[in-house]
Design a protein around this motif. Structure first.
Motif, PDB file in Angstrom:
ATOM      1  N   GLY A  47     -29.945   8.389   5.919  1.00 38.55           N
ATOM      2  CA  GLY A  47     -30.042   7.005   6.365  1.00 38.55           C
ATOM      3  C   GLY A  47     -29.705   6.059   5.231  1.00 38.55           C
ATOM      4  N   TRP A  48     -29.510   4.800   5.575  1.00 39.51           N
ATOM      5  CA  TRP A  48     -29.095   3.770   4.610  1.00 39.51           C
ATOM      6  C   TRP A  48     -30.245   2.833   4.320  1.00 39.51           C
ATOM      7  N   ILE A  49     -30.360   2.436   3.053  1.00 35.29           N
ATOM      8  CA  ILE A  49     -31.382   1.472   2.635  1.00 35.29           C
ATOM      9  C   ILE A  49     -30.743   0.447   1.698  1.00 35.29           C
ATOM     10  N   TRP A  50     -31.321  -0.737   1.669  1.00 35.13           N
ATOM     11  CA  TRP A  50     -30.921  -1.765   0.709  1.00 35.13           C
ATOM     12  C   TRP A  50     -31.886  -1.698  -0.462  1.00 35.13           C
ATOM     13  N   CYS A  51     -31.369  -1.695  -1.678  1.00 36.89           N
ATOM     14  CA  CYS A  51     -32.246  -1.579  -2.846  1.00 36.89           C
ATOM     15  C   CYS A  51     -31.785  -2.507  -3.970  1.00 36.89           C
ATOM     16  N   ASP A  52     -32.695  -2.756  -4.872  1.00 33.78           N
ATOM     17  CA  ASP A  52     -32.425  -3.561  -6.060  1.00 33.78           C
ATOM     18  C   ASP A  52     -31.481  -2.766  -6.964  1.00 33.78           C
ATOM     19  N   PRO A  53     -30.332  -3.330  -7.350  1.00 34.24           N
ATOM     20  CA  PRO A  53     -29.402  -2.582  -8.194  1.00 34.24           C
ATOM     21  C   PRO A  53     -29.951  -2.269  -9.584  1.00 34.24           C
TER      22      PRO A  53
ATOM     23  N   GLY B 109     -27.386   5.432   0.458  1.00 32.38           N
ATOM     24  CA  GLY B 109     -27.903   6.416   1.403  1.00 32.38           C
ATOM     25  C   GLY B 109     -28.247   7.700   0.671  1.00 32.38           C
ATOM     26  N   ARG B 110     -29.156   8.464   1.253  1.00 37.84           N
ATOM     27  CA  ARG B 110     -29.527   9.756   0.659  1.00 37.84           C
ATOM     28  C   ARG B 110     -28.692  10.851   1.322  1.00 37.84           C
ATOM     29  N   ARG B 111     -27.879  11.523   0.524  1.00 36.06           N
ATOM     30  CA  ARG B 111     -26.950  12.537   1.020  1.00 36.06           C
ATOM     31  C   ARG B 111     -27.673  13.810   1.445  1.00 36.06           C
ATOM     32  N   LYS B 112     -27.142  14.459   2.474  1.00 39.61           N
ATOM     33  CA  LYS B 112     -27.727  15.702   2.984  1.00 39.61           C
ATOM     34  C   LYS B 112     -26.965  16.941   2.543  1.00 39.61           C
ATOM     35  N   ASN B 113     -25.656  16.929   2.606  1.00 40.13           N
ATOM     36  CA  ASN B 113     -24.920  18.155   2.283  1.00 40.13           C
ATOM     37  C   ASN B 113     -24.203  18.004   0.954  1.00 40.13           C
ATOM     38  N   SER B 114     -22.992  17.480   0.968  1.00 43.21           N
ATOM     39  CA  SER B 114     -22.260  17.257  -0.273  1.00 43.21           C
ATOM     40  C   SER B 114     -23.027  16.242  -1.118  1.00 43.21           C
ATOM     41  N   HIS B 115     -23.338  16.590  -2.333  1.00 48.78           N
ATOM     42  CA  HIS B 115     -24.066  15.738  -3.277  1.00 48.78           C
ATOM     43  C   HIS B 115     -25.536  15.548  -2.910  1.00 48.78           C
ATOM     44  N   ALA B 116     -26.093  16.408  -2.073  1.00 44.49           N
ATOM     45  CA  ALA B 116     -27.522  16.349  -1.758  1.00 44.49           C
ATOM     46  C   ALA B 116     -28.309  16.808  -2.986  1.00 44.49           C
ATOM     47  N   PRO B 117     -29.478  16.291  -3.226  1.00 42.63           N
ATOM     48  CA  PRO B 117     -30.256  15.302  -2.479  1.00 42.63           C
ATOM     49  C   PRO B 117     -30.109  13.897  -3.048  1.00 42.63           C
ATOM     50  N   TYR B 118     -28.969  13.593  -3.613  1.00 41.44           N
ATOM     51  CA  TYR B 118     -28.782  12.339  -4.332  1.00 41.44           C
ATOM     52  C   TYR B 118     -28.578  11.128  -3.415  1.00 41.44           C
ATOM     53  N   TYR B 119     -29.054   9.988  -3.897  1.00 39.78           N
ATOM     54  CA  TYR B 119     -28.719   8.702  -3.283  1.00 39.78           C
ATOM     55  C   TYR B 119     -27.350   8.280  -3.803  1.00 39.78           C
ATOM     56  N   SER B 120     -26.617   7.556  -2.959  1.00 48.06           N
ATOM     57  CA  SER B 120     -25.283   7.126  -3.355  1.00 48.06           C
ATOM     58  C   SER B 120     -24.828   5.951  -2.509  1.00 48.06           C
TER      59      SER B 120
ATOM     60  N   GLY C  49     -20.281  -6.444  10.992  1.00 49.33           N
ATOM     61  CA  GLY C  49     -20.739  -5.372  11.867  1.00 49.33           C
ATOM     62  C   GLY C  49     -22.223  -5.104  11.713  1.00 49.33           C
ATOM     63  N   ASN C  50     -22.674  -4.117  12.470  1.00 51.44           N
ATOM     64  CA  ASN C  50     -24.074  -3.716  12.452  1.00 51.44           C
ATOM     65  C   ASN C  50     -24.198  -2.380  11.737  1.00 51.44           C
ATOM     66  N   LEU C  51     -25.101  -2.325  10.782  1.00 52.24           N
ATOM     67  CA  LEU C  51     -25.306  -1.117   9.988  1.00 52.24           C
ATOM     68  C   LEU C  51     -25.872  -0.002  10.855  1.00 52.24           C
ATOM     69  N   GLU C  52     -25.207   1.169  10.799  1.00 50.16           N
ATOM     70  CA  GLU C  52     -25.638   2.368  11.512  1.00 50.16           C
ATOM     71  C   GLU C  52     -25.526   3.552  10.561  1.00 50.16           C
ATOM     72  N   ASN C  53     -26.197   4.634  10.909  1.00 49.84           N
ATOM     73  CA  ASN C  53     -25.973   5.900  10.209  1.00 49.84           C
ATOM     74  C   ASN C  53     -25.092   6.734  11.126  1.00 49.84           C
ATOM     75  N   ARG C  54     -23.788   6.633  10.936  1.00 48.70           N
ATOM     76  CA  ARG C  54     -22.836   7.299  11.827  1.00 48.70           C
ATOM     77  C   ARG C  54     -22.616   8.771  11.507  1.00 48.70           C
ATOM     78  N   GLU C  55     -23.096   9.221  10.369  1.00 46.34           N
ATOM     79  CA  GLU C  55     -22.953  10.629   9.998  1.00 46.34           C
ATOM     80  C   GLU C  55     -24.314  11.211   9.618  1.00 46.34           C
TER      81      GLU C  55
END
Length: 142
Positions: free
Chosen positions: A108-114, A23-34, A96-102
């Motif tokens: 938001g969350w994405i699936w990517c090639d490692p 996911g791409r962070r908004k506050n702590s550790h923004a603008p990094y994906y993690s 479960g079902n993937l959501e963006n709860r925060e």
């Protein structure tokens, strides 16, 4: 500024295509994906922290996991003055079902090639995924 490192927990999830959840962070550790994760609380085990953080952030329930790596996140320290040591848990089973709860913390969350991670990428997450790709328990020191 902290006088000792913080302990973070990262969780690596793979889907049926062997893609990694980030996911791409908004506050702590923004603008990094993690990868999903967060701070360990007093008295928690590694897996309890992973379960709590994963559900809080994504709505997914960790059913089975294992520690696969420990990373020393010195890039974060150099950039922000915050020193983290991260324990990395691989999700062996989840449901479960993937959501963006925060949404206030993550775009938001994405699936990517490692092997082709989105940038900019948080150092703890990048190091964690590198350990997974080596298919061996590892300790990343830089």
């Amino acid at each position: 500024m902290a006088k000792t490192p913080y302990v973070g927990i990262g969780i690596i999830l793979r889907n049926e295509k062997q893609q990694i959840l980030v996911g791409r962070r908004k506050n702590s550790h923004a603008p990094y994906y993690s990868i999903p994760g967060g701070h360990m609380e007093i008295g928690e085990t590694f897996l309890a922290t992973a379960r709590r953080e994963l559900e809080e952030e994504t709505g997914l329930i960790l059913e089975q996991g294992q520690v696969i790596a420990i990373t020393n996140n010195l890039e974060t320290y150099q950039e922000s003055g915050l020193h983290y040591v991260s324990v990395v848990v691989e999700a062996l089973a989840y449901r479960g079902n993937l959501e963006n709860r925060e949404p206030n913390k993550c775009e938001g969350w994405i699936w990517c090639d490692p092997n082709n991670l989105p940038e900019p990428h948080f150092d703890a997450s990048r190091q964690s995924i590198a350990c997974l790709l080596r298919q061996s328990v590892c300790i990343e020191n830089d």
